[in-house]
Design a protein around this motif. Structure first.
Motif, short mmCIF file in Angstrom:
data_model
loop_
_atom_site.label_atom_id
_atom_site.label_comp_id
_atom_site.label_asym_id
_atom_site.label_seq_id
_atom_site.Cartn_x
_atom_site.Cartn_y
_atom_site.Cartn_z
N GLY A 549 0.82 -1.21 0.00
CA GLY A 549 0.00 0.00 0.00
C GLY A 549 0.84 1.25 0.00
O GLY A 549 0.52 2.24 -0.67
N ALA A 550 1.95 1.24 0.75
CA ALA A 550 2.85 2.40 0.76
C ALA A 550 3.45 2.63 -0.62
O ALA A 550 3.53 3.79 -1.09
CB ALA A 550 3.95 2.19 1.80
N ALA A 551 3.86 1.55 -1.29
CA ALA A 551 4.39 1.69 -2.66
C ALA A 551 3.32 2.22 -3.60
O ALA A 551 3.59 3.06 -4.47
CB ALA A 551 4.92 0.34 -3.15
N TYR A 552 2.11 1.75 -3.44
CA TYR A 552 1.00 2.19 -4.28
C TYR A 552 0.73 3.68 -4.09
O TYR A 552 0.50 4.42 -5.05
CB TYR A 552 -0.24 1.38 -3.91
CG TYR A 552 -1.17 1.05 -5.06
CD1 TYR A 552 -1.24 -0.22 -5.58
CD2 TYR A 552 -2.00 2.02 -5.61
CE1 TYR A 552 -2.10 -0.53 -6.62
CE2 TYR A 552 -2.86 1.72 -6.64
CZ TYR A 552 -2.91 0.44 -7.15
OH TYR A 552 -3.77 0.14 -8.19
N VAL A 553 0.77 4.14 -2.84
CA VAL A 553 0.53 5.56 -2.56
C VAL A 553 1.67 6.42 -3.11
O VAL A 553 1.43 7.49 -3.70
CB VAL A 553 0.37 5.78 -1.04
CG1 VAL A 553 0.46 7.26 -0.68
CG2 VAL A 553 -0.97 5.22 -0.57
N ARG A 554 2.91 5.99 -2.94
CA ARG A 554 4.04 6.73 -3.53
C ARG A 554 3.83 6.91 -5.03
O ARG A 554 4.06 7.98 -5.59
CB ARG A 554 5.36 5.97 -3.29
CG ARG A 554 5.85 5.95 -1.86
CD ARG A 554 7.13 5.12 -1.79
NE ARG A 554 7.54 4.84 -0.43
CZ ARG A 554 8.34 5.62 0.29
NH1 ARG A 554 8.82 6.72 -0.26
NH2 ARG A 554 8.66 5.29 1.52
N TRP A 555 3.40 5.82 -5.64
CA TRP A 555 3.22 5.83 -7.09
C TRP A 555 2.06 6.73 -7.52
O TRP A 555 2.19 7.51 -8.47
CB TRP A 555 3.00 4.40 -7.56
CG TRP A 555 2.64 4.29 -9.00
CD1 TRP A 555 3.44 4.48 -10.07
CD2 TRP A 555 1.35 3.98 -9.51
NE1 TRP A 555 2.74 4.29 -11.23
CE2 TRP A 555 1.46 3.98 -10.91
CE3 TRP A 555 0.13 3.67 -8.92
CZ2 TRP A 555 0.38 3.71 -11.73
CZ3 TRP A 555 -0.94 3.41 -9.74
CH2 TRP A 555 -0.83 3.43 -11.12
N LEU A 556 0.93 6.64 -6.82
CA LEU A 556 -0.21 7.49 -7.17
C LEU A 556 0.14 8.97 -6.99
O LEU A 556 -0.24 9.81 -7.81
CB LEU A 556 -1.41 7.13 -6.31
CG LEU A 556 -2.17 5.86 -6.68
CD1 LEU A 556 -3.22 5.53 -5.62
CD2 LEU A 556 -2.84 5.99 -8.04
N ALA A 557 0.87 9.29 -5.93
CA ALA A 557 1.28 10.68 -5.71
C ALA A 557 2.22 11.15 -6.81
O ALA A 557 2.10 12.27 -7.31
CB ALA A 557 1.95 10.80 -4.34
N TRP A 558 3.17 10.27 -7.19
CA TRP A 558 4.09 10.63 -8.27
C TRP A 558 3.33 10.82 -9.59
O TRP A 558 3.55 11.80 -10.32
CB TRP A 558 5.13 9.52 -8.44
CG TRP A 558 5.88 9.61 -9.72
CD1 TRP A 558 6.97 10.38 -9.99
CD2 TRP A 558 5.57 8.92 -10.94
NE1 TRP A 558 7.35 10.21 -11.30
CE2 TRP A 558 6.52 9.33 -11.91
CE3 TRP A 558 4.58 8.01 -11.30
CZ2 TRP A 558 6.50 8.84 -13.20
CZ3 TRP A 558 4.56 7.52 -12.59
CH2 TRP A 558 5.53 7.94 -13.53
#
Length: 838
Positions: A549-558
């Motif tokens: 989930g943390a990786a997913y959020v980093r990616w969505l923000a990017w």
């Protein structure tokens, strides 16, 4: 025919940050479609062709503002990484670096810039005529100090040959925004890199070589198959998508159906007659099949109105006094017996040629993997292999002998059950706490396993053993024999007297080898063992979903940051970037399936996966994705919109969300099956006459397959504590857009107010920890409870993920905004002006 609704009044320019030369305003796409509105395969293909031509020339394309994007990444990566030997760190450009790159002058003859090229000795891009420079970052041309950049270009231009023709210029669409006074995005050259990766991450992407996918002419291949059919007097020949172990996902050497038809989906059967070829597949792949099949094939949409439910129904309906051929290894005992009995009623019969026809014709067939197997430690499994094998032996002892009806004689040794043969690759991997690399996205290895009351034999090629795994098998007293030795073992009946227990998914070739006097078909016991996760496995899944989930959020923000900056990002680039974020996580192994990163019309394909050469630019709108970790298999889907969604999109998305919430919030008594709960996910969509044709959810493994049974929302197997299952309702408007919201759930016991009949009540614990975008939600369609559920979920994501994002200010800021954001988008105020509260 229902006429389409009138177009909405035109909003002011500030509502459309990405304008283009195309018509600025589109009519809202109706959810109710007529036959004339369905996409035509040929025209769609030609559209794709023209798009790719433009893409290769421009390196970019204007964004469409009204299509939904579906990004799914939930598969194993072909570039898997052992955590223990992933010594290099992923390098990204700092997102806080200035991007001081002005718009290049239109008159290229006055300032020419050299092309970028790869220096094989370096991990970054360098210019042919200069030293290595990372000043401008890895994101393509940015915005910044115009004069400084013009001076930089003019200083460098003399080193460029004057004979060199100027590269074509990309005519960037203008961009207007209420948040910026800039009116035009900077143009860039086709030779410039629009990659968003640098360092080792960029190296991996550049080395991801793919063959250009072309629609192959299958005429010659079909002709070869038909010649073999004539020799055996066959009227039909079936090419299955499964392998000899009935796997859903198969290795390259087992993709026979793909070779003969050109269709790359994971499900579907090819049926070849003397004159025509047919492909039968379910609703997940109808659009994909129309795109990939050539003129030699007819698509049979199984499950549609007035269509057969599967390939067996279709074949039985057509075959009369016919001989139907199939490789007995590639069809399960259950399907073969059902098909044979139905064919015999039509005067037809099944024939099993000794060799697979495709194997005889496939000259450059890949070799089977020889990658070594490895041990999945008790840290992740929570249980020793010897304990699991002991439980299987206890089950064998409990099986009664097969007695002749009404016989009073005592059972003979030949009627007793003395062992079981396990053919499922995931079951073998689970029992032995071993994993492998033979099938992409699935940590499995090719093997058979025999377990009796006093012996355990693993049929596995010796090349796949290491010293560690060889010692491991010896300690657990597991014999090893070569993979193909299974056939003489069965033929000679080396276990002695007695019957073997097999499950309905066992290859029919094994049934034929044993004959019905030597086996009994029973429900798959190991499937049920594997499906109920122990506490160690559940805790591993919780940790894996937090990291994922943390990786997913980093990616969505990017992704949102770059799109709002004006960068064009392809579906492939976005999917690759998400994989790189995941790669930084602890225990990361690979993807759980190919990334489903889809934008616009591609999002209407439930299982669309982008390729490097044909991916479209992401519109201002969606992602589905899954990662494999040593402590769990993840499967997550989110649909996101980066612009202003249409009313149709918002209404459909809200109905999908309501179905998602209904499943997540369900409370039910013991004995309830997934099939009984399925209607909860569809009820809100049905209110508006909408639906989706795929299942609502499936079980998944603990560092095993992303699809796992026997339970699911289409299954009649009762849900029990320890089952894990996905919750993924969706909606897909063909040729327009698609949406799906998927989270992983764990069945657990819950306390209720009444406790009627005692402690028998079950509910779900949500494992997935990724916010659900509220931009597309229509608040007035939600109940008070649904609004609170949505707010609570996003706030919980913030609480749980914040410790993982302390070093990423952009991701943390994005997460806090999503957790605190209201539902929907503010409507227009006086004068038609709209304001986004982001």
């Amino acid at each position: 025919m229902v006429p389409p609704p009138p177009p909405p009044p035109p909003p002011p320019p500030m509502c459309f940050p990405f304008s283009s030369n195309r018509s600025r305003f589109k009519e809202a796409s109706p959810l109710i479609r007529t036959d004339s509105q369905r996409s035509d395969v040929n025209s769609y293909g030609s559209d794709n062709h023209s798009y790719h031509s433009q893409h290769s020339a421009d390196h970019s394309s204007p964004r469409s503002r009204q299509s939904g994007n579906l990004l799914r990444s939930g598969s194993r990566s072909t570039t898997r990484t052992h955590a223990s030997r992933d010594l290099e760190k992923v390098q990204f450009d700092s997102d806080s670096d200035p991007y001081d790159v002005p718009a290049l002058p239109n008159n290229r003859s006055q300032s020419k810039v050299s092309h970028l090229s790869r220096d094989p000795s370096k991990s970054s891009l360098v210019r042919n005529d200069s030293k290595r420079s990372a000043k401008w970052g890895g994101y393509g041309w940015g915005l910044g100090k115009v004069k400084e950049r013009e001076q930089h270009i003019l200083e460098r231009s003399p080193s460029v040959s004057s004979d060199r023709p100027p590269p074509p210029q990309y005519d960037s669409p203008t961009r207007s925004s209420s948040r910026s006074s800039r009116s035009k995005r900077p143009p860039f050259y086709t030779s410039d890199s629009s990659s968003t990766l640098v360092g080792s991450a960029l190296e991996r992407k550049i080395n991801d070589i793919e063959s250009i996918k072309e629609r192959i002419d299958t005429g010659d291949r079909l002709e070869q198959i038909r010649k073999l059919m004539m020799k055996d007097g066959l009227d039909y020949y079936v090419v299955a998508s499964e392998d000899a172990h009935q796997s859903e996902y198969v290795s390259a050497s087992d993709k026979r159906r793909e070779w003969v038809s050109g269709f790359t989906g994971s499900a579907g059967q090819a049926i070849i007659s003397k004159t025509v070829a047919y492909l039968v597949t379910d609703s997940r792949y109808w659009l994909q099949a129309r795109e990939e099949l050539d003129s030699n094939w007819y698509l049979i949409p199984a499950g549609s109105v007035d269509a057969p439910k599967d390939w067996i129904d279709w074949l039985v309906d057509r075959a009369k006094d016919a001989k139907v051929g199939i490789d007995a290894r590639m069809i399960s005992h259950d399907k073969a017996t059902r098909l044979n009995s139905q064919l015999m009623a039509k005067g037809s019969k099944l024939v099993f040629p000794p060799q697979n026809f495709v194997d005889l014709c496939w000259k450059d067939k890949p070799q089977r993997s020889r990658e070594p197997i490895f041990i999945q430690s008790i840290e992740f499994t929570g249980r020793e292999a010897s304990s699991k094998i002991a439980e299987v032996r206890q089950w064998i002892r409990a099986q009664p002998p097969t007695l002749i009806p009404y016989s009073k004689s005592p059972p003979t040794p030949a009627q007793a059950h003395v062992g079981t043969l396990i053919t499922s690759l995931s079951n073998i991997a689970y029992l032995l706490n071993l994993r492998g690399c033979d099938i992409p996205f699935n940590p499995l290895f090719y093997a058979y396993m025999f377990i009796s009351l006093d012996r355990a034999i693993l049929f596995l090629d010796a090349a796949k053993l290491t010293d560690d795994t060889e010692d491991y098998l010896r300690v657990d007293r597991i014999e090893r024999r070569e993979y193909n030795d299974i056939w003489p073992f069965l033929r000679k009946r080396e276990w002695g007297e007695g019957k073997l227990l097999i499950n309905p998914e066992t290859s029919y070739a094994i049934s034929l080898m044993l004959t019905h006097f030597r086996y009994t078909v029973v429900p798959p016991f190991v499937d049920n063992m594997k499906a109920v996760k122990n506490e160690v496995e559940l805790e591993g899944l919780r940790r894996a979903y937090l990291r994922d989930g943390a990786a997913y959020v980093r990616w969505l923000a990017w992704l949102e940051h770059k799109i709002h900056q004006g960068y064009d990002i392809t579906e492939y680039e976005a999917a690759w970037r998400l994989t790189e974020y995941r790669r930084q996580n602890k225990h990361y192994w690979g993807l759980a399936y190919e990334n489903i990163s889809a934008s616009g019309p591609n999002a209407a394909l439930p299982h669309y996966s982008p390729s490097k050469s044909t991916a479209r630019m992401i519109d201002r709108e969606t992602p589905d994705s899954g990662g494999q970790y040593r402590d769990g298999t993840c499967d997550t889907t989110r649909t996101v919109h980066f612009g202003r969604p249409t009313q149709d999109q918002s209404e459909a998305y809200t109905r999908v969300l309501q179905g998602h919430i209904a499943i997540d919030s369900a409370i039910f008594p013991e004995g309830t099956t997934g099939a009984q709960l399925d209607v909860l996910a569809r009820r809100a969509l049905w209110k508006d006459g909408l639906n989706y044709m795929h299942g609502t959810g499936h079980g998944f493994g603990s560092f095993l397959n992303v699809h796992e049974g026997p339970h699911g929302f289409a299954s009649n197997v009762p849900l029990v504590p320890g089952h894990v299952i996905t919750n993924e309702p969706g909606f897909y408007l063909e040729g327009k857009w698609g949406m799906r919201i998927e989270s992983a759930l764990c069945v657990r016991r819950v306390k209720t107010k009444g406790e009627f009949s005692g402690d028998i009540w079950l509910g779900f614990e949500r494992l997935t920890c990724v916010p659900i975008q509220t931009r597309m939600v229509k608040e007035n369609m939600l109940t008070k409870e649904e609004k609170q559920w949505l707010k609570d979920h996003n706030k919980k994501c913030l609480e749980r993920l914040e410790p993982y994002l302390k070093d990423d200010k952009r991701a943390l800021k994005w997460l806090k905004r999503e957790a605190e954001r209201g539902i929907g988008i503010a409507g227009p105020v006086a004068g038609g002006i709209t304001i986004d509260w982001d």
